[in-house]
Design an enzyme around this catalytic site. Structure first.
Site, PDB file in Angstrom:
ATOM      1  N   LYS A 103       0.855  -0.969  -0.048  1.00  0.00           N
ATOM      2  CA  LYS A 103      -0.008   0.126  -0.064  1.00  0.00           C
ATOM      3  C   LYS A 103       0.773   1.123  -0.083  1.00  0.00           C
ATOM      4  O   LYS A 103       2.091   1.240   0.573  1.00  0.00           O
ATOM      5  CB  LYS A 103      -0.920  -0.027   1.333  1.00  0.00           C
ATOM      6  CG  LYS A 103      -2.086   0.940   0.951  1.00  0.00           C
ATOM      7  CD  LYS A 103      -3.098   0.129   0.458  1.00  0.00           C
ATOM      8  CE  LYS A 103      -4.459   1.214   0.453  1.00  0.00           C
ATOM      9  NZ  LYS A 103      -5.545   0.188   0.014  1.00  0.00           N
TER      10      LYS A 103
HETATM   11  P1  NAD Z   1     -13.005   7.625  -2.512  1.00  0.00           P
HETATM   12  O1  NAD Z   1     -11.945   8.857  -2.780  1.00  0.00           O
HETATM   13  O2  NAD Z   1     -13.464   7.477  -4.350  1.00  0.00           O
HETATM   14  O3  NAD Z   1     -14.195   7.919  -1.709  1.00  0.00           O
HETATM   15  C1  NAD Z   1     -14.314   7.935  -0.401  1.00  0.00           C
HETATM   16  C2  NAD Z   1     -15.592   8.564   0.227  1.00  0.00           C
HETATM   17  O4  NAD Z   1     -15.105   8.774   1.656  1.00  0.00           O
HETATM   18  C3  NAD Z   1     -15.984  10.147  -0.168  1.00  0.00           C
HETATM   19  O5  NAD Z   1     -17.269  10.073  -0.558  1.00  0.00           O
HETATM   20  C4  NAD Z   1     -15.691  10.887   0.976  1.00  0.00           C
HETATM   21  O6  NAD Z   1     -16.392  12.059   0.983  1.00  0.00           O
HETATM   22  C5  NAD Z   1     -15.916  10.171   2.082  1.00  0.00           C
HETATM   23  N1  NAD Z   1     -15.282  10.337   3.249  1.00  0.00           N
HETATM   24  C6  NAD Z   1     -13.868  10.783   3.371  1.00  0.00           C
HETATM   25  N2  NAD Z   1     -13.775  11.267   5.001  1.00  0.00           N
HETATM   26  C7  NAD Z   1     -15.015  10.655   5.565  1.00  0.00           C
HETATM   27  C8  NAD Z   1     -15.415  10.835   6.766  1.00  0.00           C
HETATM   28  N3  NAD Z   1     -14.854  11.171   7.604  1.00  0.00           N
HETATM   29  N4  NAD Z   1     -16.895  10.324   6.936  1.00  0.00           N
HETATM   30  C9  NAD Z   1     -17.485   9.864   5.896  1.00  0.00           C
HETATM   31  N5  NAD Z   1     -17.142   9.815   4.707  1.00  0.00           N
HETATM   32  C10 NAD Z   1     -16.080  10.216   4.336  1.00  0.00           C
HETATM   33  O7  NAD Z   1     -12.375   6.312  -2.253  1.00  0.00           O
HETATM   34  P2  NAD Z   1     -13.094   4.863  -2.452  1.00  0.00           P
HETATM   35  O8  NAD Z   1     -12.063   4.336  -3.374  1.00  0.00           O
HETATM   36  O9  NAD Z   1     -14.219   4.662  -2.733  1.00  0.00           O
HETATM   37  O10 NAD Z   1     -12.347   4.213  -0.974  1.00  0.00           O
HETATM   38  C11 NAD Z   1     -13.409   3.994  -0.022  1.00  0.00           C
HETATM   39  C12 NAD Z   1     -12.899   2.984   0.774  1.00  0.00           C
HETATM   40  O11 NAD Z   1     -12.963   1.622   0.249  1.00  0.00           O
HETATM   41  C13 NAD Z   1     -11.336   2.925   1.752  1.00  0.00           C
HETATM   42  O12 NAD Z   1     -11.636   2.595   2.869  1.00  0.00           O
HETATM   43  C14 NAD Z   1     -10.857   2.135   0.527  1.00  0.00           C
HETATM   44  O13 NAD Z   1      -9.510   1.690   1.136  1.00  0.00           O
HETATM   45  C15 NAD Z   1     -11.832   0.934   0.219  1.00  0.00           C
HETATM   46  N6  NAD Z   1     -11.235   0.214  -1.077  1.00  0.00           N
HETATM   47  C16 NAD Z   1     -11.335   0.763  -2.014  1.00  0.00           C
HETATM   48  C17 NAD Z   1     -11.026   0.153  -3.342  1.00  0.00           C
HETATM   49  C18 NAD Z   1     -10.873   0.844  -4.648  1.00  0.00           C
HETATM   50  O14 NAD Z   1     -10.799  -0.028  -5.652  1.00  0.00           O
HETATM   51  N7  NAD Z   1     -11.342   2.099  -4.899  1.00  0.00           N
HETATM   52  C19 NAD Z   1     -10.854  -1.142  -3.131  1.00  0.00           C
HETATM   53  C20 NAD Z   1     -10.681  -1.828  -1.894  1.00  0.00           C
HETATM   54  C21 NAD Z   1     -11.173  -0.899  -0.800  1.00  0.00           C
END
Ligand code: NAD
Length: 426
Positions: A103
């Site tokens: 990561k």
């Molecule tokens: P993203 O940047 O697209 O979205 C993140 C979202 O979280 C946004 O809507 C933001 O406003 C919100 N956010 C930020 N701080 C916040 C808070 N304090 N309270 C509530 N909401 C808040 O990111 P993503 O890719 O959707 O990732 C979200 C989660 O999913 C993370 O934990 C990431 O590690 C996990 N994840 C993502 C992927 C991927 O392929 N993108 C894969 C596996 C896991």
């Protein structure tokens, strides 16, 4: 409250006991293989130079190249990146793909940078990462506040770095070699070697699991779903749930959320978020904050934002029947115990959000073979991996009378232990 990495190690300790994991394997998994702490200098639009802190943690590569996202967020630090890298090792082993765990991230609020500053930061970060990543070494991907554009820039930096290295020895990269090098990073745009379906893959994987859960548990006709986080993972999950006829009653982003027990109009909400940048101010439903959202009465709660949002402090107030963790690390080990005591089942992050890394693996494969799949091929292959993994973990949990997280970790650790013995203990 414990840090994300302390939580990760507590999870490792708990499942190591169940499995009777060999002490040397525990020792090896407890710390990452390699930690890169990088200074990333960026010329800002006003002419000043800012130096950002960047990280890449390569946790484990027994199964294949290190694999995991790059996060841009103001609170990114080494502890968080180490935890996320560790969970990637477990995740790739849970779904049994030939990838390891890594990561990375930069401590920055990308929303406060101009487009050109963001591009310069990403290209410079790519340059700093370049000597230590590669299609067979370490393959980054998108995560919180990073996207396909950023992946394209990092990829270009990496290829430029390799080209320059070749030049130093009077050599030139062939077009074929350059094409294969695209596999250094996943989550690229489709015109730059990205896979169809990668942008929806994390949510799609989680959704396959929710659908199977709904069938298995005989929910009411229209199960209700609450989603925290409305980015890549959360907003696509909302769309998929709605399309299946579930009621998405509440969603939120970093500024807060909206709630309507009759179900939200997700299409309009996505358009609203796109035009205003947030959820607040949406015409439908009642305004709620993130704390209230987590405590709503619902069938399924989907945390899809950040770590440590369900802790010993609020676990007793959670009224959902199931939690499906699209975010990494949203529930602390202390909260896990309280929720289990209250009869709530959690589909853990290392399984629920593994659709992202699985389709990233498909993208890597497509780049290396230079053969591209249709979106339905991608999602069918994803389903064929994630649903048997879910079935198997459910069975292990039932047989051993343990929670799904411990079962998933036990399954992953057993695979990792076998890999280590096959590779090193000859
Ligand atoms: P993203 O940047 O697209 O979205 C993140 C979202 O979280 C946004 O809507 C933001 O406003 C919100 N956010 C930020 N701080 C916040 C808070 N304090 N309270 C509530 N909401 C808040 O990111 P993503 O890719 O959707 O990732 C979200 C989660 O999913 C993370 O934990 C990431 O590690 C996990 N994840 C993502 C992927 C991927 O392929 N993108 C894969 C596996 C896991």
């Amino acid at each position: 409250m414990s840090t994300p990495f302390e939580n990760a190690i507590k999870q490792l300790e708990k499942s190591a006991k169940i499995l009777d994991l060999k002490p040397q394997i525990f020792e090896l998994l407890k710390t990452p293989d390699r930690i890169l702490e990088l200074k990333v200098p960026v010329k800002m639009d006003d002419g000043s130079l800012r130096i950002f802190n960047g990280y890449r943690v390569q946790h484990n590569n027994w199964a294949g190249p290190y694999k995991g996202g790059l996060r841009y967020f103001p609170t990114v630090d080494l502890d968080e990146v180490k935890a996320l890298a560790f969970w990637m090792t477990i995740k790739t082993a849970v779904v049994g793909i030939p990838m390891g765990g890594g990561k990375g991230g930069v401590t920055v609020d990308p929303r406060k940078l101009s487009d050109s500053e963001l591009e310069r930061l990403s290209r410079e970060f790519g340059k700093k990462l370049a000597p230590n990543i590669g299609p067979y070494i370490d393959v980054p991907a998108p995560d919180v506040y990073t996207n396909f554009k950023i992946m394209n820039w990092v990829k270009e930096s990496f290829i430029d770095f390799r080209k320059n290295n070749y030049k130093k020895f009077g050599l030139e990269l062939t077009k074929q070699q350059e094409k294969k090098m695209q596999a250094v990073i996943t989550g690229k745009s489709v015109d730059q070697g990205g896979s169809l379906g990668r942008d929806r893959a994390t949510a799609m994987g989680g959704f396959f699991i929710i659908r199977s859960l709904v069938e298995r548990e005989h929910f009411q006709e229209r199960p209700s779903v609450v989603i925290q986080g409305f980015g890549n993972a959360g907003s696509v999950m909302a769309e998929l749930c709605l399309a299946e006829g579930y009621k998405v009653v509440a969603v939120s982003d970093s500024q807060g959320g909206v709630y309507d027990p009759q179900g939200l109009n997700i299409e309009k909400l996505i358009a609203h978020k796109q035009s205003t940048g947030h959820i607040l101010g949406f015409e439908q439903g009642e305004k709620i904050n993130n704390k209230e959202l987590l405590e709503l009465e619902t069938d399924i709660l989907v945390p899809a934002a950040l770590e440590n949002v369900i802790t010993a402090e609020n676990a007793d107030n959670i009224k959902a029947k199931f939690i499906v963790e699209l975010a990494n690390g949203p529930v602390t080990p202390e909260a896990d115990m309280i929720l289990a005591k209250n009869g709530l089942k959690i589909v853990p992050d290392v399984l629920a959000n593994s659709g992202g890394v699985t389709v990233s693996y498909f993208e890597w494969q497509q780049n290396l073979e230079d053969r591209y799949w249709s979106e339905s091929e991608v999602f069918n292959k994803l389903k064929d991996i994630i649903l048997p993994a879910f079935e198997q973990i459910w069975q292990i949990a039932e047989e051993k009378k343990i929670d799904l997280r411990t079962a998933a970790f036990a399954q992953a650790l057993e695979r990792l232990q076998n890999l280590w013995y096959n590779e090193y203990d000859r």
